[in-house]
Design an enzyme around this catalytic site. Structure first.
Site, mmCIF file in Angstrom:
data_model
loop_
_atom_site.group_PDB
_atom_site.id
_atom_site.type_symbol
_atom_site.label_atom_id
_atom_site.label_comp_id
_atom_site.label_asym_id
_atom_site.label_seq_id
_atom_site.Cartn_x
_atom_site.Cartn_y
_atom_site.Cartn_z
ATOM 1 N N SER A 140 9.480 -23.564 -2.881
ATOM 2 C CA SER A 140 9.195 -22.149 -2.718
ATOM 3 C C SER A 140 8.908 -21.497 -4.083
ATOM 4 C CB SER A 140 10.356 -21.473 -1.980
ATOM 5 O OG SER A 140 10.022 -20.171 -1.588
ATOM 6 N N ASP A 232 4.572 -21.041 8.308
ATOM 7 C CA ASP A 232 4.934 -20.407 7.037
ATOM 8 C C ASP A 232 3.709 -19.647 6.540
ATOM 9 O OD1 ASP A 232 5.627 -19.791 4.406
ATOM 10 O OD2 ASP A 232 6.166 -21.836 3.846
ATOM 11 N N HIS A 262 9.423 -22.347 6.670
ATOM 12 C CA HIS A 262 9.809 -22.257 5.262
ATOM 13 C C HIS A 262 11.318 -22.485 5.137
ATOM 14 C CE1 HIS A 262 8.679 -20.867 1.210
ATOM 15 N NE2 HIS A 262 9.932 -20.444 1.134
#
Length: 292
Positions: A140, A232, A262
């Protein structure tokens, strides 16, 4: 659309500990929610794995395993606002145990107390203090910082590889994933907006290091393994970055994970899909670490 019962259960457990409104809370409250959620899924460290907290380049780090000729530099996710050494402790420990490589986790400064570029400066400080080759790995926000590190070192000493797990790289907000996954579980586009403001303020993002897809050149960067979660908003950044790298002569592999949202790394012990993806990530780290 997610139909996998293992993933649906993971989402429910995550949202019970870390509700969507946490991103609208103060940074301190948001971190309390996030830390509590991570604790729900945290696995024990492998038996006998040495772990030590130390500073590297003046930045707090956590080191997993004995020193090896090649290291793994791990940069955690959390939107640049939440997360730290504890939130990803079990992931880093499992990488060290599975690959046999020493893993160094970076505790970079968080926003909004510390605005950009404090985060990449911390990562650069650790990189410059590291006296060995390394593969840089991040999830991320940490994936963006991993790509940013490679970009910041363009023409200099590159990592052996960059492993980017559901990265946000400054992609086109009109691309399909930002639209069809705008209300995806565990990360919405409104959350991305709140993280951007916390990191950069209300103004536009103008530094290519903060949005590597906007960089004028990606030539000469480390080879990449990029994995996206299909459900996502950030999904399309992965293939876009892989395509840019290949166009400029950099080896890049992209893998998309159907039905995964995610943050699915935390589901690796309870979801067959997440477990398979984590095994692919471990294989990529091992493969890149073996590069001459």
């Amino acid at each position: 659309m997610i139909t996998d019962p293992q993933i649906l259960d993971f989402i429910a457990r995550t949202e019970a500990a870390y509700p969507a409104e946490a991103n609208g809370a103060s940074a301190a409250d948001n971190r309390r929610y996030y830390d509590a959620m991570c604790a729900v899924f945290r696995a024990p460290r492998p038996a006998g794995l040495p772990v030590e907290d130390r500073q590297l380049g003046g930045v707090p780090c956590r080191v997993y395993g004995a020193e090896t000729p090649v290291a793994v530099l791990y940069i955690h996710g959390g939107g640049f606002v939440v997360g730290g050494l504890d939130s990803h402790d079990d992931v880093c420990a499992e990488i060290a145990d599975a690959t046999g490589l020493q893993v160094i986790a970076v505790d970079y400064r968080l926003a909004p107390e510390h605005r950009w570029p404090a985060q990449i400066r911390d990562v650069e400080s650790v990189w410059n203090a590291l006296d060995r080759p390394a593969v840089v790995v991040g999830d991320s926000a940490g994936a963006m910082l991993s790509a940013a590190l490679c970009l910041s070192q363009q023409g200099k000493r590159q990592p052996l590889g960059q492993v980017l797990i559901y990265p946000g790289l400054g992609g086109d907000r009109n691309s399909a994933s930002y639209i069809v996954n705008a209300e995806a579980p565990l990360l919405r586009t409104i959350d991305l907006d709140s993280y951007r403001v916390a990191l950069h303020g209300e103004g536009p993002v103008v530094d290519p290091l903060a949005a590597p897809l906007t960089a004028p050149s990606l030539a000469g960067l480390a080879p990449a393994f990029i994995v996206s979660a299909d459900v996502d908003p950030l999904r399309d950044d992965g293939p876009a970055y892989a395509a840019r790298l290949r166009q400029e002569g950099v080896a890049a592999e992209w893998r998309n994970e159907p039905e995964l949202p995610h943050g699915y790394l935390r589901a690796r012990r309870e979801s067959d899909r997440a477990r398979g993806s984590f095994q692919a990530i471990l294989a990529a780290i091992t493969r890149l670490a073996a590069r001459p």
